[in-house]
Design a protein around this motif. Structure first.
Motif, mmCIF file in Angstrom:
data_model
loop_
_atom_site.group_PDB
_atom_site.id
_atom_site.type_symbol
_atom_site.label_atom_id
_atom_site.label_comp_id
_atom_site.label_asym_id
_atom_site.label_seq_id
_atom_site.Cartn_x
_atom_site.Cartn_y
_atom_site.Cartn_z
ATOM 1 N N PRO A 1 -125.797 -23.158 -71.297
ATOM 2 C CA PRO A 1 -126.867 -24.195 -71.418
ATOM 3 C C PRO A 1 -127.769 -24.349 -72.366
ATOM 4 O O PRO A 1 -128.211 -23.340 -72.964
ATOM 5 N N GLY A 2 -128.203 -25.449 -72.742
ATOM 6 C CA GLY A 2 -129.228 -25.748 -73.866
ATOM 7 C C GLY A 2 -128.879 -25.510 -75.257
ATOM 8 O O GLY A 2 -129.858 -25.348 -76.267
ATOM 9 N N ASN A 3 -127.596 -25.512 -75.584
ATOM 10 C CA ASN A 3 -127.235 -25.301 -77.004
ATOM 11 C C ASN A 3 -126.813 -26.744 -77.628
ATOM 12 O O ASN A 3 -126.279 -27.394 -77.058
ATOM 13 N N SER A 4 -127.238 -26.824 -78.913
ATOM 14 C CA SER A 4 -126.790 -28.020 -79.608
ATOM 15 C C SER A 4 -126.706 -27.531 -81.122
ATOM 16 O O SER A 4 -127.114 -26.582 -81.667
ATOM 17 N N SER B 1 -115.694 -20.564 -74.566
ATOM 18 C CA SER B 1 -115.788 -21.452 -73.299
ATOM 19 C C SER B 1 -117.302 -22.190 -73.620
ATOM 20 O O SER B 1 -118.296 -21.591 -74.183
ATOM 21 N N ILE B 2 -117.480 -23.448 -73.253
ATOM 22 C CA ILE B 2 -118.639 -24.251 -73.154
ATOM 23 C C ILE B 2 -119.028 -24.058 -71.614
ATOM 24 O O ILE B 2 -118.119 -24.516 -70.964
ATOM 25 N N GLY B 3 -120.033 -23.367 -71.367
ATOM 26 C CA GLY B 3 -120.385 -23.090 -69.991
ATOM 27 C C GLY B 3 -120.443 -21.661 -69.618
ATOM 28 O O GLY B 3 -120.407 -21.042 -70.769
ATOM 29 N N SER B 4 -120.594 -21.139 -68.586
ATOM 30 C CA SER B 4 -120.484 -22.041 -67.449
ATOM 31 C C SER B 4 -122.041 -22.792 -67.201
ATOM 32 O O SER B 4 -122.851 -22.126 -67.599
ATOM 33 N N LEU B 5 -121.869 -24.208 -66.964
ATOM 34 C CA LEU B 5 -122.939 -24.803 -66.601
ATOM 35 C C LEU B 5 -123.282 -25.295 -65.175
ATOM 36 O O LEU B 5 -122.122 -25.343 -64.267
ATOM 37 N N GLY B 6 -124.510 -25.468 -64.805
ATOM 38 C CA GLY B 6 -124.567 -26.154 -63.281
ATOM 39 C C GLY B 6 -124.462 -25.276 -62.471
ATOM 40 O O GLY B 6 -124.425 -25.327 -61.092
ATOM 41 N N GLU C 1 -129.195 -24.344 -58.862
ATOM 42 C CA GLU C 1 -129.864 -25.508 -58.797
ATOM 43 C C GLU C 1 -131.253 -25.744 -59.401
ATOM 44 O O GLU C 1 -131.713 -24.627 -59.512
ATOM 45 N N GLY C 2 -131.790 -26.659 -59.537
ATOM 46 C CA GLY C 2 -133.117 -27.045 -60.303
ATOM 47 C C GLY C 2 -133.141 -28.252 -60.783
ATOM 48 O O GLY C 2 -132.325 -28.989 -60.806
ATOM 49 N N MET C 3 -134.387 -28.421 -61.654
ATOM 50 C CA MET C 3 -134.723 -29.598 -62.022
ATOM 51 C C MET C 3 -134.334 -29.926 -63.305
ATOM 52 O O MET C 3 -133.752 -30.910 -63.746
ATOM 53 N N ALA C 4 -134.296 -28.789 -64.138
ATOM 54 C CA ALA C 4 -133.923 -28.850 -65.376
ATOM 55 C C ALA C 4 -132.531 -29.361 -65.862
ATOM 56 O O ALA C 4 -131.445 -29.372 -64.894
ATOM 57 N N VAL C 5 -132.274 -30.055 -66.911
ATOM 58 C CA VAL C 5 -130.910 -30.931 -67.286
ATOM 59 C C VAL C 5 -130.315 -29.740 -68.147
ATOM 60 O O VAL C 5 -130.982 -29.028 -68.989
ATOM 61 N N GLU C 6 -129.033 -29.459 -67.667
ATOM 62 C CA GLU C 6 -128.393 -28.390 -68.452
ATOM 63 C C GLU C 6 -127.533 -29.072 -69.718
ATOM 64 O O GLU C 6 -126.510 -29.661 -69.137
#
Ligand SMILES: *[C@@H]1O[C@H](CO)[C@@H](O)[C@H](O)[C@H]1NC(C)=O
Length: 403
Positions: A231-234, A250-255, A258-263
């Protein structure tokens, strides 16, 4: 083998030169040889103290500084090399020898890290072998009776900018081999990773919450993802990577949590890769459930597959745990603008291309261009699978697309 002798004599020469000359006036750099700080190249005495003292002096230097680890084996229980350093943008950790972790498991502390560089802008880590001696820990985890010590990633670069990691060989990490965590501007070049196919969670290179990271010329054989982009890579660039055995790039794993932050993961290029006998080739994986996030702007270009179980795969129902513990519901991570250009070779299963996307957040802007994947040497035997995936094709695409 023809290289070995000149290389050894060169290293021996370097060794002698560096042992007796703490400074290298020609290069204007200060040299801090760990032998002068009491490190013993016997693989038995803990060299963590000497390494840290050499680092402290190098980090205090106002001129460019190099910590040098000559040929030999150095036991290091665990070590965190912290900055910021005085000579901004110029501290090198150069290893000609082998750094070994303690035998057995648990000797690395409970931080989950064996060797860490933290808050060091302008860091260069070069050469050497890191032997994580992960076998005892893997075996404990494989027995599955709980109470194993916390596994440790071998090399972590955290909270740093403008970093180069070059020519490092990492073998048998207990956990991830190289972790880039919350960094900006990192080049990883000529890194080799070696661990058995059945070693658990031994990702080769793991990127986390980082930007402007490039990986060139890596050779990775391991028991989990060769490269995982969390998460959070660009702005990630990966070029010329040979992977296998392993679980692919792999991209991920994401999600997962649970939580507020957007991955989010965006702007990733993976170019010129070779996969041999891996479980996956080019993969995007997200867990089911409501954690929000996105993957967008990904290009996978020029990939060669040899006997790969899932050469091209998007899996939005990712859940590797067998029997329970998988979140229900459809993934809230939306995947868009993903291109596959020039992917060829052989699949080890009939479904060579699989887009299993989220019901609530279908994949969009998937593009397949010049894809030729066979199963059992026959293009006609390979298939595509699509679920909640939209996109287009260009040029030859085999197996025929179901987008
Ligand atoms: C994408 O990332 C690359 C580095 O990998 C960078 O050079 C490029 O400018 C980025 N593109 C955008 C649109 O941000």
């Amino acid at each position: 083998m023809a290289m070995a002798k000149p290389l050894l004599s060169l290293l021996a020469h370097l060794h002698a030169a560096l042992l007796f000359q703490p400074a290298d006036p020609a290069a204007g750099a200060m040299m801090y040889n760990v032998l002068r700080y009491g490190a013993r190249p016997d693989g038995a005495a803990d060299a963590a103290g000497p390494f840290l003292r050499a680092w402290a002096d190098a980090c205090r230097s106002t001129r460019p500084a190099t910590v040098f680890v000559p040929p030999g084996r150095y036991l290091v229980s665990s070590a965190t090399f912290t900055g910021p350093c005085h000579s901004r943008a110029a501290v090198t950790f150069a290893v000609a020898g082998t750094v070994v972790a303690p035998a057995g498991s648990g000797g690395r502390g409970s931080s989950g890290r064996w060797i860490t560089f933290e808050n060091v802008d302008g860091l260069v880590v070069s050469g050497g072998t890191l032997d994580g001696r992960g076998r005892a820990l893997w075996e404990c985890r494989r027995r599955g009776q709980g109470s194993c010590p916390t596994p440790a990633s071998s090399l972590t670069i955290a909270n740093s900018r403008d970093v180069v990691v070059a020519g490092v060989r990492s073998v048998d990490s207990e956990l991830f081999h190289l972790v880039v965590l919350q960094c900006h501007g990192v080049t990883v070049r000529g890194v080799t990773v070696e661990a058995p196919a059945d070693s658990p969670n031994t990702d080769g290179i793991h990127l986390h919450m980082s930007s402007q990271v490039s990986v060139y010329d890596a050779r990775i054989s391991t028991g989990d993802d060769c490269i995982s982009i969390g998460p959070g890579n660009s702005h990630i660039w990966i070029e010329r990577v040979a992977c296998g055995p392993g679980h692919g790039i792999s991209i991920g794993s994401l999600g997962k949590q649970e939580g507020m932050a957007v991955e989010g993961v965006q702007n990733v290029t993976v170019k010129t890769t070779w996969f041999t006998g891996t479980t996956n080739g080019l993969r995007i994986k997200t867990w089911g459930g409501s954690k929000r996030g996105f993957v967008r702007g990904v290009t996978f270009a020029d990939a060669t597959m040899s006997g790969v179980d899932n050469p091209i795969i998007i899996d939005q129902r990712y859940c590797p745990t067998s029997g329970g513990g998988c979140p229900g519901g459809s993934s809230s991570i939306s995947i868009s603008d993903v291109r596959y250009v020039g992917v060829r070779g052989s699949s080890a299963t009939p479904v060579a291309v699989s887009f299993d996307c989220s019901r609530s957040n279908p994949c969009s802007g998937i593009r397949l261009q010049d894809v030729a994947l066979t199963y059992r040497n026959r293009p006609a035997a390979a298939r595509s699978y699509c679920r909640n995936a939209r996109g287009s094709t260009l040029g030859l695409v085999l197996p025929p697309s179901c987008l």
